[in-house]
Design an enzyme around this catalytic site. Structure first.
Site, PDB file in Angstrom:
ATOM      1  N   LYS A 200       0.834  -1.201   0.000  1.00  0.00           N
ATOM      2  CA  LYS A 200       0.000   0.000   0.000  1.00  0.00           C
ATOM      3  C   LYS A 200       0.871   1.256   0.000  1.00  0.00           C
ATOM      4  CE  LYS A 200      -3.655  -0.974   2.373  1.00  0.00           C
ATOM      5  NZ  LYS A 200      -4.137  -1.342   3.713  1.00  0.00           N
TER       6      LYS A 200
ATOM      7  N   ARG B  63      -3.292   2.923   8.706  1.00  0.00           N
ATOM      8  CA  ARG B  63      -3.604   1.641   8.052  1.00  0.00           C
ATOM      9  C   ARG B  63      -2.366   0.769   8.008  1.00  0.00           C
ATOM     10  NH1 ARG B  63      -6.349   2.876   2.311  1.00  0.00           N
ATOM     11  NH2 ARG B  63      -8.096   1.686   3.055  1.00  0.00           N
TER      12      ARG B  63
ATOM     13  N   GLY C 190      -6.420 -10.478   7.985  1.00  0.00           N
ATOM     14  CA  GLY C 190      -6.068 -10.919   9.334  1.00  0.00           C
ATOM     15  C   GLY C 190      -5.241  -9.876  10.053  1.00  0.00           C
TER      16      GLY C 190
ATOM     17  N   MET D 177      -4.392  -5.750  11.060  1.00  0.00           N
ATOM     18  CA  MET D 177      -5.274  -4.743  11.643  1.00  0.00           C
ATOM     19  C   MET D 177      -6.033  -3.946  10.589  1.00  0.00           C
ATOM     20  SD  MET D 177      -4.430  -1.848  14.400  1.00  0.00           S
ATOM     21  CE  MET D 177      -4.627  -0.408  13.386  1.00  0.00           C
TER      22      MET D 177
ATOM     23  N   ARG E  26      -3.542  -0.664  -6.562  1.00  0.00           N
ATOM     24  CA  ARG E  26      -2.646  -1.831  -6.673  1.00  0.00           C
ATOM     25  C   ARG E  26      -2.993  -2.531  -7.977  1.00  0.00           C
ATOM     26  NH1 ARG E  26      -5.723  -5.500  -2.125  1.00  0.00           N
ATOM     27  NH2 ARG E  26      -7.687  -5.359  -3.192  1.00  0.00           N
TER      28      ARG E  26
ATOM     29  N   HIS F 237      -9.837 -26.521   6.962  1.00  0.00           N
ATOM     30  CA  HIS F 237      -9.398 -27.886   6.648  1.00  0.00           C
ATOM     31  C   HIS F 237     -10.068 -28.380   5.374  1.00  0.00           C
ATOM     32  CE1 HIS F 237      -9.687 -32.312   6.968  1.00  0.00           C
ATOM     33  NE2 HIS F 237      -8.424 -32.175   7.335  1.00  0.00           N
TER      34      HIS F 237
ATOM     35  N   ARG G 197       3.639 -47.283 -16.914  1.00  0.00           N
ATOM     36  CA  ARG G 197       3.788 -48.190 -15.759  1.00  0.00           C
ATOM     37  C   ARG G 197       3.250 -49.558 -16.175  1.00  0.00           C
ATOM     38  NH1 ARG G 197       2.119 -43.201 -12.727  1.00  0.00           N
ATOM     39  NH2 ARG G 197       3.661 -42.840 -11.085  1.00  0.00           N
TER      40      ARG G 197
ATOM     41  N   ARG H 229       8.495 -48.553 -18.651  1.00  0.00           N
ATOM     42  CA  ARG H 229       9.203 -48.961 -17.440  1.00  0.00           C
ATOM     43  C   ARG H 229       8.923 -50.423 -17.140  1.00  0.00           C
ATOM     44  NH1 ARG H 229       7.722 -46.208 -11.890  1.00  0.00           N
ATOM     45  NH2 ARG H 229       5.953 -47.630 -12.039  1.00  0.00           N
TER      46      ARG H 229
ATOM     47  N   GLU I 215      15.296 -42.650  -8.226  1.00  0.00           N
ATOM     48  CA  GLU I 215      14.205 -42.461  -7.252  1.00  0.00           C
ATOM     49  C   GLU I 215      14.590 -42.922  -5.856  1.00  0.00           C
ATOM     50  OE1 GLU I 215      10.684 -44.632  -8.476  1.00  0.00           O
ATOM     51  OE2 GLU I 215      11.858 -46.276  -9.288  1.00  0.00           O
TER      52      GLU I 215
ATOM     53  N   SER J 258      15.431 -40.799 -15.539  1.00  0.00           N
ATOM     54  CA  SER J 258      14.150 -40.140 -15.277  1.00  0.00           C
ATOM     55  C   SER J 258      13.976 -40.104 -13.761  1.00  0.00           C
ATOM     56  CB  SER J 258      13.011 -40.910 -15.937  1.00  0.00           C
ATOM     57  OG  SER J 258      11.793 -40.303 -15.591  1.00  0.00           O
TER      58      SER J 258
ATOM     59  N   GLY K 204      12.275 -40.149 -10.408  1.00  0.00           N
ATOM     60  CA  GLY K 204      11.002 -40.599  -9.838  1.00  0.00           C
ATOM     61  C   GLY K 204      10.823 -39.893  -8.511  1.00  0.00           C
ATOM     62  N   THR K 205      10.264 -38.708  -8.587  1.00  0.00           N
ATOM     63  CA  THR K 205      10.240 -37.872  -7.382  1.00  0.00           C
ATOM     64  C   THR K 205       9.206 -38.331  -6.359  1.00  0.00           C
ATOM     65  OG1 THR K 205       8.958 -36.358  -8.724  1.00  0.00           O
ATOM     66  CG2 THR K 205      11.263 -35.786  -8.350  1.00  0.00           C
ATOM     67  N   ASN K 206       8.321 -39.266  -6.756  1.00  0.00           N
ATOM     68  CA  ASN K 206       7.396 -39.808  -5.744  1.00  0.00           C
ATOM     69  C   ASN K 206       8.179 -40.656  -4.749  1.00  0.00           C
ATOM     70  OD1 ASN K 206       5.408 -38.714  -7.357  1.00  0.00           O
ATOM     71  ND2 ASN K 206       4.938 -40.651  -8.374  1.00  0.00           N
ATOM     72  N   ASP K 207       8.917 -41.633  -5.284  1.00  0.00           N
ATOM     73  CA  ASP K 207       9.702 -42.485  -4.387  1.00  0.00           C
ATOM     74  C   ASP K 207      10.862 -41.711  -3.771  1.00  0.00           C
ATOM     75  OD1 ASP K 207       8.724 -45.165  -4.008  1.00  0.00           O
ATOM     76  OD2 ASP K 207       8.848 -45.347  -6.186  1.00  0.00           O
TER      77      ASP K 207
ATOM     78  N   CYS L 124       9.408 -38.020 -13.954  1.00  0.00           N
ATOM     79  CA  CYS L 124       8.090 -38.603 -14.206  1.00  0.00           C
ATOM     80  C   CYS L 124       7.275 -38.777 -12.930  1.00  0.00           C
ATOM     81  CB  CYS L 124       8.213 -39.918 -14.957  1.00  0.00           C
ATOM     82  SG  CYS L 124       9.135 -41.169 -14.047  1.00  0.00           S
TER      83      CYS L 124
ATOM     84  N   TYR M 294      13.020 -32.716 -19.982  1.00  0.00           N
ATOM     85  CA  TYR M 294      11.559 -32.781 -20.109  1.00  0.00           C
ATOM     86  C   TYR M 294      10.920 -33.070 -18.754  1.00  0.00           C
ATOM     87  CZ  TYR M 294      11.931 -37.878 -19.835  1.00  0.00           C
ATOM     88  OH  TYR M 294      12.187 -39.152 -19.410  1.00  0.00           O
TER      89      TYR M 294
HETATM   90  C1  PEP Z   1       8.111 -42.184  -8.846  1.00  0.00           C
HETATM   91  O1  PEP Z   1       8.454 -42.884  -7.903  1.00  0.00           O
HETATM   92  O2  PEP Z   1       8.215 -40.950  -8.874  1.00  0.00           O
HETATM   93  C2  PEP Z   1       7.512 -42.805 -10.031  1.00  0.00           C
HETATM   94  C3  PEP Z   1       7.189 -42.099 -11.086  1.00  0.00           C
HETATM   95  O3  PEP Z   1       7.213 -44.114  -9.937  1.00  0.00           O
HETATM   96  P1  PEP Z   1       5.931 -44.685  -9.211  1.00  0.00           P
HETATM   97  O4  PEP Z   1       5.061 -43.542  -8.842  1.00  0.00           O
HETATM   98  O5  PEP Z   1       5.296 -45.619 -10.173  1.00  0.00           O
HETATM   99  O6  PEP Z   1       6.557 -45.378  -8.041  1.00  0.00           O
HETATM  100 MG    MG Z   2       8.642 -44.988  -8.182  1.00  0.00          MG
END
Ligand code: PEP
Ligand code: MG
Length: 902
Positions: free
Chosen positions: A22, A91, A100, A102, A335, A451, A581, A636, A768, A787, A789-792, A855, A875
């Protein structure tokens, strides 16, 4: 010595860190020569010093005195004067807009003496007493923290006593008496008189703003929005101008374009003879801004000129608060305005057409999140509807279903094939199961960060929250709004983009933007029909997407397990499959074949089981590779533990025990049970899966490689251009990959030789596991590509099971700020991201041109995509639905956009 006070003339719009949003914009408007009432900003640094030392820095008092005196001299009025008093507003204003904090306190400087001066100056005694009444009320509530209801009740009481319909009908005498009552409330609640000295009022208000930085509400909001706690807020002290000085005065809010559709033109509301808070409180209905042209043409013309000036200067939609005091226009705030997703795309492209911004800038102003919200299904705009009530639009989408009051009802409805709308007063972590089973969530309480809202958005569930007209009685099984009573099982429809709740069924359609991203511009325009707004939106999205595709460095692939998904992804612009998969191909009828493989007692039986699997696997790959003809397709090898293909241990054990009891033991079931018991693992996610499985169960990976090779030969013979890539999961050591690679190369050679061709299929692996990332330079010796595997990788880095993480502790972790967002949703750049970076650097140290992608789920997450661009991946691969979003965000990353948009 730090300078804690900036005159408006001394700052500019780029000083938001120091002056808050502001303050920086007030300074900018002053610099532009626009009519801003004189004032000054106390910096965020002063706030930080105050919070650190628990006291106002002594220099600040001096600097405030000097700044106030300058205003007094400029205006020829004095704070607290008996005749022509200066009044100021105080202000808060942080770097980021923060509900939230004042609220504003107006009319500081009024006391028992200066109220008479104000009456004299304004020639309006009633106005003066009304202003004083407002000061005591606002000061009491926001600075002295007295319950606002005490003042509101006293005001109501007065109105009732004198028979006044609204506040405007109260007389001067009524207001005088109210001031006394309000002052009594202050004395009663605080044990001291309402401060009469204007400077004391000012100092107390400034400290109250500083203190409001750390209220629970403010802290909670910052945690949710990931705003650091140590920024502090600025304080703006502005000389008062009055919109309530009679019919030639007024106040309003305006936008330089329509913030909901993006259409050019002037939009806004005006309230004659009123102060800003009256507009917000909605006590009286506002007039459309165009009426001001009739009421006061010169002021209107000044306003329109200021709006144009600001839009040109900011090169964007601006929203502006203004006041007209006896025909003179004053600007109180501006703004770069918030806007809907649709407006973001339209405004950006229109500003390009007006040559105010470049296409790169347009791209950086439209986010993947905004695009996502335009892809959700919507209610058919032509359908007849019966509105039940409205709440807050908390998670976009449109959902229809029977009312369910608890988890059991929601799960039952889902099992019956018609997912419900879960209707709750509010939700807590116990309701998670019901939320997962439902099509949408509706609550009577809670805001956008409740929530229900947070969890629903996380799950992509449509949600409307805080619909406070709802009376929910789960015991009686009723939802009541006014005279309408609905029962459990009755159908309702909720619109998570508008907050509307309807009775009965409302047909849902694909949004025109969804039609566009899946079937192209022509189809999108056709879906928009003769709705100009929708047509404009489709064209705008198309232009932004085209530009994103032109500038982006990251390619976008899709996670697709079959030809249908691959085709859908390709239509949405996927440039390959980044993850197929294959375990998903072992489900359904084929489970039986896998069971035979597991139960095989010797090599011959195993061979027979594998032989039976080969033709079906080959056919899967023929279809997939055909759908992705000419594009890289990463297949895979099987990943999860094999017991996932067998019956559940407990169920089977009970069945077999019962059968034995009855003397009807089935030898096949006995054999399966023995296998399941043998393979049972306490921690299957960390057990015999991925490459470990391939190395333990001879022939399984070789079978899959053979199926890929034969499918490739078959398609090549048919004149197609299949481009498979073989990917090995869960590698932790280079030796694992080496063994698999040797075997795979041999199979490829055999199949190639038999067909009289060479099969040069790249063989790579997933990164991964932390160990893989840390030894990537070694693994790269055997890998043609990586590649991530950011989940694992997230699961193993945090040591949190991805299957159980939605449990109770996780919700608590979000609540108490250990996590600000699920690391399974947005990449934890500091932790997991460091491993990704190490993996990229390690791999490229060995093979500088090595091809790398991601992936995991993060491949489709806007914020994470910017990270992957920065670390130099080639990629991202994501679900088909998210491909357009990933294309857009990859473009934005290349165009240098930060992830913040308005
Ligand atoms: C991962 O682990 O990021 C992945 C792509 O493999 P999956 O989810 O099948 O374990
Ligand atoms: Mg995995």
């Amino acid at each position: 010595m730090a300078t804690y006070v900036y005159r408006f003339a001394d700052g500019d719009k780029d000083q938001k860190d120091l002056l808050g949003g502001k303050g920086a914009n007030l300074a900018e408007m002053t610099r532009l020569g626009l009519p801003v009432p004189p004032g000054f900003t106390i910096t965020t640094e002063a706030c930080r010093a105050y919070l650190r030392d628990g006291a106002v820095p002594p220099e600040l008092r001096v600097e405030v005195t000097l700044a106030v005196r300058e205003i007094e001299d400029a205006l020829g009025r004095r704070l607290g004067d008996f005749h022509d008093p200066l009044l100021v507003s105080v202000r808060s204003g942080a770097r980021f807009s923060m509900p939230g904090m004042m609220e504003t306190v107006l009319n500081i400087g009024l006391n028992d003496a200066s109220v008479k001066g104000l009456a004299e100056f304004s020639g309006d005694e009633r106005f003066a007493w009304d202003s004083y009444r407002r000061l005591v009320q606002m000061f009491g509530k926001t600075v002295l923290h007295i319950d606002g209801d005490r003042f509101a009740d006293a005001l109501d009481g007065k109105r009732a006593q004198v028979g006044a319909a609204t506040d405007v009908d109260l007389s001067t005498q009524d207001l005088r008496e109210l001031v006394e009552t309000f002052k009594d409330i202050v004395r009663d609640e605080t044990g001291r008189d309402f401060p009469q000295h204007p400077r004391e009022q000012l100092d107390m208000a400034i400290e109250a703003v500083f203190d409001s930085w750390n209220t629970d509400r403010a802290r909670l909001y910052r945690r949710r929005e990931r705003i650091p706690h140590d920024l502090g807020t600025a304080v703006n002290v502005v000389s008062m101008v009055f919109g309530n000085l009679g019919p030639t005065s007024g106040t309003g809010v305006c936008f330089t374009r329509d913030p909901s559709t993006g259409e050019p033109g002037i939009y806004g509301d005006y309230l004659p003879n009123a102060q800003g808070e009256d507009v917000v409180a909605g006590i009286r209905n506002t007039l459309p801004l165009s009426e001001l042209e009739v009421l006061d043409r010169p002021a209107y013309t000044d306003l329109v000129q200021a709006m144009r000036r600001l839009e040109t200067h900011y090169r964007d939609l601006c929203d502006i608060e203004f006041t007209i005091e006896r025909g003179k226009l004053w600007l109180l705030q501006t703004r770069v305005g918030k806007r809907t997703a649709a407006a973001a795309f339209r405004i950006a492209t229109e500003l390009v057409d007006e040559h105010l911004i470049t296409m790169d800038e347009a791209l950086s102003r439209c986010s993947g999140e905004q695009l996502t919200s335009l892809l959700f299904p919507q209610f058919d705009p032509h359908a007849e509807t019966t509105l039940l009530t409205r709440g807050m639009a908390a998670s976009p989408g449109a959902a229809v279903g029977p009312i369910a009051f608890d988890n059991a009802q929601a799960v039952a409805a889902a099992e019956a094939g018609t997912p419900a709308i879960l209707v709750r007063k509010e939700t807590n972590p116990d309701d998670l199961q019901g939320m997962i089973a439902s099509a949408g969530v509706l609550t009577a309480r809670g805001g956008k960060t409740s929530h229900a809202a947070v969890v629903a958005r996380g799950m992509g569930r449509c949600a409307v929250v805080g619909a406070d007209a709802l009376r929910i009685d789960p015991v009686a099984g009723t939802v009541t709004v006014g005279k309408t009573v609905l029962h459990g099982g009755d159908t309702i429809a909720i619109d998570g983009s508008s907050g509307e709740v309807f009775v009965g069924d409302v047909p849902v359609t694909d949004s025109p933007v969804m039609v566009y991203v899946s079937r192209g511009l022509e189809a999108g325009l056709e879906a928009a029909g003769d709705d100009d707004e929708a047509r404009g939106l489709v064209s705008a999205v198309h232009r932004v997407m085209e530009h994103a595709d032109k500038v982006r460095r990251l390619r976008v692939r899709a996670n697709a397990d079959n030809a249908a998904d691959a085709t859908r992804a390709r239509e949405r612009g996927a440039q390959g499959v980044g993850l197929c998969r294959t375990e998903h191909q072992f489900l359904g009828d084929r489970r039986r074949l896998v069971e035979q493989l597991i139960l095989a007692g010797d090599d011959a039986e195993r061979r027979a089981a594998l032989d039976a699997l080969l033709p079906v696997q080959r056919q899967d790959f023929v279809e997939l590779l055909e759908a992705m003809d000419g594009l890289p397709t990463t297949i895979r090898l099987i990943d999860p533990p094999l017991h996932e293909f067998l019956p559940d241990l407990t169920t089977l054990a009970v069945d077999v025990a019962v059968a034995r009891e009855r003397g009807e033991a089935d030898p096949h079931d006995e054999k399966v049970l023995a296998a399941v018991e043998h393979m049972h693992e306490q921690n299957p996610m960390l057990g015999l899966r991925g490459v470990r499985l391939g190395l333990t169960l001879p022939g399984l990976f070789a079978l899959q490689v053979r199926a890929i090779a034969e499918a490739t030969v078959e398609l090549r013979r048919a004149g197609r251009d299949p481009r498979p890539e073989i990917m090995v999961p869960l590698v932790g050591s280079v030796r694992e990959l080496q063994i698999v690679r040797d075997e795979a190369e041999q199979v490829l050679r055999e199949v190639g030789d038999a067909a009289g061709t060479t099969l040069d299929v790249p063989i790579g692996c997933m990164i991964e596991l932390p160990r893989a990332a840390l030894t990537a330079h070694r693994i790269a010796e055997e890998a043609d590509f990586f590649s991530f595997g950011t989940n694992d990788l997230t699961q193993t880095t945090w040591g949190m099971s991805r299957d159980d993480v939605e449990g109770e502790f996780f919700a608590q972790y979000l609540d108490n700020g250990v996590l600000t967002i699920s690391p399974f949703e947005t990449l934890d750049a500091d932790g997991v991201g460091s491993l990704v970076r190490a993996g990229v650097e390690g791999g490229r140290a060995t093979k500088p041109a090595m091809h790398m992608g991601v992936c995991g789920e993060h491949g489709g997450d806007p914020e994470s995509i910017h990270f992957f661009d920065e670390v130099g991946l080639d990629y991202v691969s994501c679900s088909p639905f998210r491909v357009p979003v990933a294309r857009l965000e990859a473009g934005r990353a290349a165009a240098g956009a930060s992830q913040d948009t308005v």
